[in-house]
Design a protein around this motif. Structure first.
Motif: not given
Length: 568
Positions: A336-338, A344-348
């Protein structure tokens, strides 16, 4: 032993002297000496003190009369001008009487032969509002009191109360919710219905009077009001002038708190258009992750937005049609890049799912659904029918798609269909209406069926739900029925009554379907009353089902009369 004090008590303390003596007892504290005006002293001196306890009560009676006789009425603040006129017709007399009964909330019949009438009040309010009536002024206090304790009633109550309700709310703090409730009511019930009366409530402020005021001061409530009042003001403005609402929000955006920005942003759903995209795109850089996520979700509902285009590019990289055209192969994101996080995509994953599955689902849910049909030339139904598999390290996948990622892809499509209000995709995801006689359930519907149903036209929702009940009964129908418009259509009502009859004959208890039964009392078409009465007659006497059907039939008759009184 008792004693009488010789020093006079100050008039202001006479009551406290008597009260203290009563608390301590006349054995421990002497009666106070007569004091006050000559008339009071003369009357107190004449009291027989042989029995100190009796004398204490007589002295208290004299002092109480003196206190009350000397009280001066408080100054009543000016009520301001009269309430604006309301041109709507007043409720018919029978309907007004019915409203009194509903507000009283009595069972309406001995032995619980009717539903809880407070549960029928929302339907009465919605119908009266749709008919354009205004309630008698004498009923407004009870109506506003009822809405004070039941927030779900407020929209209809505020609209019905009209300018008089707003006028009253400006003078009674208990009804201030009227000033904070946004309605779509046109004309006199709208936000500019009345002028503020000044400091009518004695608070020294008139800012809560809403968005009324001097010309050019129509947004004062936005700058001075409470948070809920500001949200209401912004929502109203977006419904009538979306550009003006955006300008208002943009003007104070940098100074708003994060939690306030989140709800203000949510208010932009009303009147959302490509004109809002630059503002929302800038909000993707907000320091609050919740604000960023909300901005991303709003942008994903704009098919031509830059965010939707970026999500479509990611979706194309993650899903491709196999060379044979008979399968979909999935390569979920490896990280999940910057850029994804900014969109809006949460990395966790907050759901417990694997992170790659989470990222993949977020991308699919935010991708315009037209991407899939335009790129492949396939209909939603054809796409849903394709097997899905993992593309594997070489991107070629297995010889035969093994179903990996099928649920994730379908769930993402279902979320996108709800978010984008796409009826074609919702219809394909729900599948054909179930048919009686089929063995078992149809293929599991991705997403929440009730949410997908809500995307379809009302008549189609009712037809699909009726077919589902005919095939599967009432066991899993509660949420589906809740997605249907009320009163239910005749076919849906017939299906529900037939299912109740089957349930009674199968030996189950009515309380096994308590949720559906409660909804049925409020939503079943009143025309179904004869069929329900026939069930009550056929049921074994003094059984739970006989009582249930009799209560349902009585409630349907009550609702039929209630609606007829408003249909004039």
């Amino acid at each position: 032993m008792t004693a009488t004090r010789t020093e006079p008590a100050a008039p202001a303390d006479a009551w406290e002297e008597l009260r203290t003596t009563a608390l301590l007892g006349t054995d421990r504290r002497p009666l106070p000496a007569p004091a006050g005006s000559p008339a009071l002293v003369a009357a107190a001196t004449a009291v027989d003190r042989t029995d100190p306890a009796t004398a204490l009560l007589e002295l208290a009676a004299l002092t109480a009369v003196r206190r009350r006789a000397g009280a001066r009425p408080a100054t009543v603040p000016s009520a301001g001008g009269a309430a604006p006129a309301d041109p709507r017709p007043e409720l018919p007399v029978a309907a007004a009487r019915r409203l009194t009964v509903l507000l009283d909330g009595r069972a309406g019949g001995a032995g619980g032969t009717l539903a809880n009438l407070t549960e029928l009040l929302p339907q009465w309010l919605a119908t009266a509002r749709a008919r354009g009536f205004r309630p008698p002024a004498a009923l407004l206090p009870a109506l506003l009191d009822g809405a004070r304790g039941r927030s779900e009633l407020r929209g209809d109550v505020v609209a019905l109360a009209g300018p008089l309700g707003r006028w009253l709310a400006e003078r009674n703090p208990d009804w201030r919710f009227v000033l904070r409730t946004a309605t779509d009511a046109p004309g006199p019930a709208g936000p500019a219905a009345s002028e503020p009366p000044g400091d009518a409530d004695g608070t020294g402020s008139t800012s809560t009077s809403g968005d009324t005021g001097a010309p050019g001061d129509e947004h004062r409530i936005w700058h001075e009001g409470l948070f809920a009042e500001r949200v209401t003001h912004l929502t109203r403005l977006r419904r009538t002038d979306p550009a003006a609402g955006l300008d208002l929000l943009r003007g104070t955006w940098p100074t708003e708190r994060a939690e306030d920005r989140l709800l203000f942003l949510d208010a932009l759903q009303d009147g959302l258009s490509p004109s809002d995209e630059p503002f929302l795109e800038a909000a993707l850089g907000d320091r609050s992750k919740n604000v960023r996520a909300t901005a991303a979700e709003l942008l994903s509902t704009l098919p031509g937005s830059a965010l939707a285009t970026r999500m479509a590019e990611r979706a194309r990289a993650a899903v491709r049609l196999a060379g044979t055209g008979h399968a979909l192969l999935v390569t979920p994101p490896a990280e999940c890049d910057a850029a994804m996080q900014r969109d809006g995509v949460a990395p966790k994953s907050p759901t417990g799912r694997g992170e790659r599955a989470w990222w993949f689902g977020e991308i699919v849910a935010a991708t315009p659904l037209s991407t899939w049909t335009d790129d492949t030339g396939l209909t939603p139904a054809r796409l849903l029918g394709l097997p899905v598999g993992d593309a594997g390290p070489d991107g070629k996948g297995a010889d035969r798609a093994d179903g990996t990622w099928t649920d994730d892809l379908r769930e993402g499509w279902a979320r996108a269909a709800v978010r984008q209000h796409d009826a074609d995709w919702a219809r394909a995801l729900l599948g054909p209406a179930p048919r009686p006689g089929r063995d078992g359930r149809t293929t599991r519907t991705a997403g929440a069926p009730a949410k997908l149903l809500a995307v379809l036209p009302a008549s189609e929702r009712a037809a699909w739900t009726a077919a589902f009940i005919q095939a599967h009964g009432l066991g899993e129908a509660f949420q589906l029925l809740g997605a249907c418009a009320t009163p239910w259509t005749p076919p849906l009502s017939t299906a529900v009554v037939a299912a109740l009859e089957r349930a009674a004959r199968s030996g189950t208890y009515p309380w096994s379907h308590s949720g559906v039964l409660g909804m049925t009392e409020r939503a079943l078409a009143p025309e179904a009353a004869p069929a329900v009465e026939a069930l009550a007659s056929d049921a074994a006497p003094d059984t739970a089902w006989a009582e249930t059907f009799a209560r349902l039939a009585g409630t349907l008759r009550f609702r039929a009369a209630m609606l007829a009184e408003l249909d004039v």
